[in-house]
Design an enzyme around this catalytic site. Structure first.
Site, PDB file in Angstrom:
ATOM      1  N   LYS A  91       0.795  -1.228   0.000  1.00  0.00           N
ATOM      2  CA  LYS A  91       0.000   0.000   0.000  1.00  0.00           C
ATOM      3  C   LYS A  91       0.835   1.290   0.000  1.00  0.00           C
ATOM      4  O   LYS A  91       0.381   2.343   0.438  1.00  0.00           O
ATOM      5  CB  LYS A  91      -1.026   0.023   1.144  1.00  0.00           C
ATOM      6  CG  LYS A  91      -1.894  -1.206   1.248  1.00  0.00           C
ATOM      7  CD  LYS A  91      -2.368  -1.747  -0.080  1.00  0.00           C
ATOM      8  CE  LYS A  91      -3.357  -0.878  -0.811  1.00  0.00           C
ATOM      9  NZ  LYS A  91      -3.649  -1.463  -2.164  1.00  0.00           N
ATOM     10  N   SER A  92       2.054   1.167  -0.497  1.00  0.00           N
ATOM     11  CA  SER A  92       2.936   2.337  -0.554  1.00  0.00           C
ATOM     12  C   SER A  92       3.125   2.850  -1.975  1.00  0.00           C
ATOM     13  O   SER A  92       3.978   3.706  -2.213  1.00  0.00           O
ATOM     14  CB  SER A  92       4.308   1.980   0.038  1.00  0.00           C
ATOM     15  OG  SER A  92       4.178   1.602   1.383  1.00  0.00           O
TER      16      SER A  92
ATOM     17  N   HIS B 263       7.093  -7.641  -2.205  1.00  0.00           N
ATOM     18  CA  HIS B 263       6.817  -6.982  -0.918  1.00  0.00           C
ATOM     19  C   HIS B 263       7.735  -7.565   0.167  1.00  0.00           C
ATOM     20  O   HIS B 263       7.671  -7.157   1.325  1.00  0.00           O
ATOM     21  CB  HIS B 263       5.379  -7.240  -0.482  1.00  0.00           C
ATOM     22  CG  HIS B 263       4.330  -6.506  -1.268  1.00  0.00           C
ATOM     23  ND1 HIS B 263       4.454  -5.192  -1.655  1.00  0.00           N
ATOM     24  CD2 HIS B 263       3.102  -6.901  -1.700  1.00  0.00           C
ATOM     25  CE1 HIS B 263       3.348  -4.819  -2.309  1.00  0.00           C
ATOM     26  NE2 HIS B 263       2.535  -5.828  -2.352  1.00  0.00           N
TER      27      HIS B 263
ATOM     28  N   SER C  84      -4.379   3.609   3.794  1.00  0.00           N
ATOM     29  CA  SER C  84      -4.578   2.967   2.498  1.00  0.00           C
ATOM     30  C   SER C  84      -4.801   1.461   2.693  1.00  0.00           C
ATOM     31  O   SER C  84      -5.703   0.864   2.093  1.00  0.00           O
ATOM     32  CB  SER C  84      -3.348   3.217   1.614  1.00  0.00           C
ATOM     33  OG  SER C  84      -3.529   2.626   0.363  1.00  0.00           O
TER      34      SER C  84
HETATM   35  P1  A3P Z   1      -4.584   5.459  -1.281  1.00  0.00           P
HETATM   36  O1  A3P Z   1      -5.319   4.297  -0.694  1.00  0.00           O
HETATM   37  O2  A3P Z   1      -3.991   6.363  -0.246  1.00  0.00           O
HETATM   38  O3  A3P Z   1      -5.382   6.203  -2.272  1.00  0.00           O
HETATM   39  P2  A3P Z   1      -0.225  -0.180  -3.709  1.00  0.00           P
HETATM   40  O4  A3P Z   1      -0.174   0.033  -5.172  1.00  0.00           O
HETATM   41  O5  A3P Z   1       1.117  -0.450  -3.091  1.00  0.00           O
HETATM   42  O6  A3P Z   1      -1.253  -1.174  -3.339  1.00  0.00           O
HETATM   43  O7  A3P Z   1      -0.638   1.223  -3.071  1.00  0.00           O
HETATM   44  C1  A3P Z   1      -1.964   1.684  -3.162  1.00  0.00           C
HETATM   45  C2  A3P Z   1      -1.978   3.179  -2.997  1.00  0.00           C
HETATM   46  O8  A3P Z   1      -1.410   3.797  -4.149  1.00  0.00           O
HETATM   47  C3  A3P Z   1      -3.409   3.701  -2.896  1.00  0.00           C
HETATM   48  O9  A3P Z   1      -3.340   4.865  -2.076  1.00  0.00           O
HETATM   49  C4  A3P Z   1      -3.725   4.029  -4.343  1.00  0.00           C
HETATM   50  O10 A3P Z   1      -4.793   4.918  -4.506  1.00  0.00           O
HETATM   51  C5  A3P Z   1      -2.390   4.655  -4.782  1.00  0.00           C
HETATM   52  N1  A3P Z   1      -2.170   4.588  -6.226  1.00  0.00           N
HETATM   53  C6  A3P Z   1      -2.538   3.631  -7.108  1.00  0.00           C
HETATM   54  N2  A3P Z   1      -2.177   3.958  -8.349  1.00  0.00           N
HETATM   55  C7  A3P Z   1      -1.579   5.172  -8.266  1.00  0.00           C
HETATM   56  C8  A3P Z   1      -1.007   6.049  -9.236  1.00  0.00           C
HETATM   57  N3  A3P Z   1      -0.996   5.758 -10.519  1.00  0.00           N
HETATM   58  N4  A3P Z   1      -0.481   7.206  -8.779  1.00  0.00           N
HETATM   59  C9  A3P Z   1      -0.488   7.541  -7.483  1.00  0.00           C
HETATM   60  N5  A3P Z   1      -1.026   6.752  -6.521  1.00  0.00           N
HETATM   61  C10 A3P Z   1      -1.561   5.586  -6.908  1.00  0.00           C
END
Ligand code: A3P
Length: 273
Positions: free
Chosen positions: A21-22, A83, A115
Site C-alpha cells: 500500500k505504498s 513486498h 490505504s
Molecule cells: P490510497 O489508498 O492512499 O489512495 P499499492 O499500489 O502499493 O497497493 O498502493 C496503493 C496506494 O497507491 C493507494 O493509495 C492508491 O490509490 C495509490 N495509487 C494507485 N495507483 C496510483 C497512481 N498511478 N499514482 C499515485 N497513486 C496511486
C-alpha cells in the site's frame, strides 16, 4: 521459501521492492513504461491501456512459481516486484557479486496504514467480521501486518541503500507526487535507460507521467472492471492517491501513538516522515 532457495538473479535484473500500500501499482506502471518505451509509446496501443500494472510487472514469487516466462520477465532486463522484507530476499538478489538492482519505494507510515485499512476492508472475505479502524491500527502499531512491521521493512532497505548506493534507488511516494518528472528521470537513469535530450524536449516524460497517473489508470476499462489473478479486483488498487489523506481518519491519540513508535524505531537513521 521455494523462491528464496531456488531463484537465481541475473546481473541486469531490476526488482521493485515496496511495503504493501505504498504505491506498488504506480511504481510498476512507471518502471514498465520507462523501461519499454522503445517498444511502446504512451499514445499508441500501450499495454497499460489494456493491462493492469500488476499483470505487466509480476510479483517475483508468483512469476517464479508459475514459471511465467512469457511476460516481460522473460525479456532483458527482467523487471519484477516484491513486498518481501530485505532480509528474506533470495540471496542472489542481495548478492554483491551479481550486481542486480533494487528500486525501493517508501511512503509515510500514516497514509500507508489508512490505504491498507481501506484496501483490506474491501478485500476481506464476506464471512469474516469487518476489521474496525481501531483494531487494525492497534495491530499495525504492534507490527502485526502483512510482510512485517513498517519500520523493519523500510529500515531494512534503507540501511542497505546507504551502504550500497550503486545497487539501490530509494524513492518516496511523496517525492514522486511532488516532482514526478525529476524522479522519473532518476528512475530511468538508474535502470540504465536515461531519457535523451530529444525525448525530454518532445515531452515524453510528461506523457509517461500522464499515462501512469492515478486519474488516467483508474478510468481505463481494465482497471474499472477487470481482475488480476482470481482474487484481486483491479479497481480496489486505485483509491485517492493523495499525500496526507490520513488526517481524515486518524485521531490525535492515534497520531501520537504512531509518532512515538516511529521515533523509537526509526530515529537516528536519517529518514523523516
Ligand atoms: P490510497 O489508498 O492512499 O489512495 P499499492 O499500489 O502499493 O497497493 O498502493 C496503493 C496506494 O497507491 C493507494 O493509495 C492508491 O490509490 C495509490 N495509487 C494507485 N495507483 C496510483 C497512481 N498511478 N499514482 C499515485 N497513486 C496511486
Amino acid at each position: 521459501m521455494a523462491v528464496r532457495q531456488h531463484f537465481q538473479a541475473r546481473q541486469n535484473d531490476i526488482t521493485l521492492a515496496v511495503f504493501p500500500k505504498s504505491g506498488t501499482t504506480w511504481l510498476k506502471a512507471l518502471a514498465f513504461s520507462i523501461l519499454h518505451r522503445q517498444h511502446y509509446t504512451p499514445s499508441q496501443n500501450h499495454p497499460l491501456l489494456t493491462s493492469n500494472p500488476h499483470t505487466l510487472v509480476p510479483f517475483l514469487g508468483k512469476a517464479f512459481l508459475d514459471q511465467d516466462l512469457t511476460s516481460n520477465i522473460a525479456h532483458s532486463p527482467r523487471l519484477f516486484s516484491t513486498h518481501t522484507p530485505y532480509h528474506a530476499l533470495p540471496p542472489s538478489i542481495k548478492s554483491f557479486a551479481i550486481g542486480c538492482r533494487i528500486v525501493y519505494l517508501c511512503r509515510n507510515p500514516y497514509d500507508t496504514f489508512i490505504s491498507a485499512w481501506h484496501f483490506f476492508t474491501k478485500a476481506r472475505p464476506d464471512n469474516l467480521e469487518p476489521l474496525s479502524l481501531n483494531d487494525a491500527f492497534d495491530m499495525y502499531c504492534r507490527g502485526v501486518f502483512a510482510y512485517g512491521p513498517f519500520w523493519d521493512h523500510v529500515l531494512g532497505y534503507w540501511k542497505e541503500s546507504l551502504e550500497r548506493p550503486q545497487k539501490f534507488l530509494f524513492l518516496t511516494y511523496e517525492d514522486l507526487k511532488d516532482n514526478p518528472i525529476l524522479h522519473m528521470k532518476r528512475l530511468a537513469e538508474f535502470m540504465g535507460v536515461p531519457f535523451s535530450v530529444e525525448e525530454e524536449k518532445e515531452g515524453l516524460i510528461e506523457e509517461i507521467s500522464r499515462l501512469c497517473s492515478i486519474n488516467n489508470l483508474r478510468e481505463l476499462d481494465v482497471n474499472k472492471t477487470g481482475k488480476t489473478g482470481s482474487l484481486l479486483v483491479n479497481k480496489t488498487l486505485f483509491r485517492k492517491g493523495e499525500v496526507g489523506d490520513w488526517v481524515n481518519s486518524l485521531t490525535p491519540e492515534m497520531v501520537e501513538r504512531l509518532d512515538k513508535i516511529i521515533k523509537e524505531k526509526m530515529d537516528g537513521f536519517g529518514l523523516t516522515f
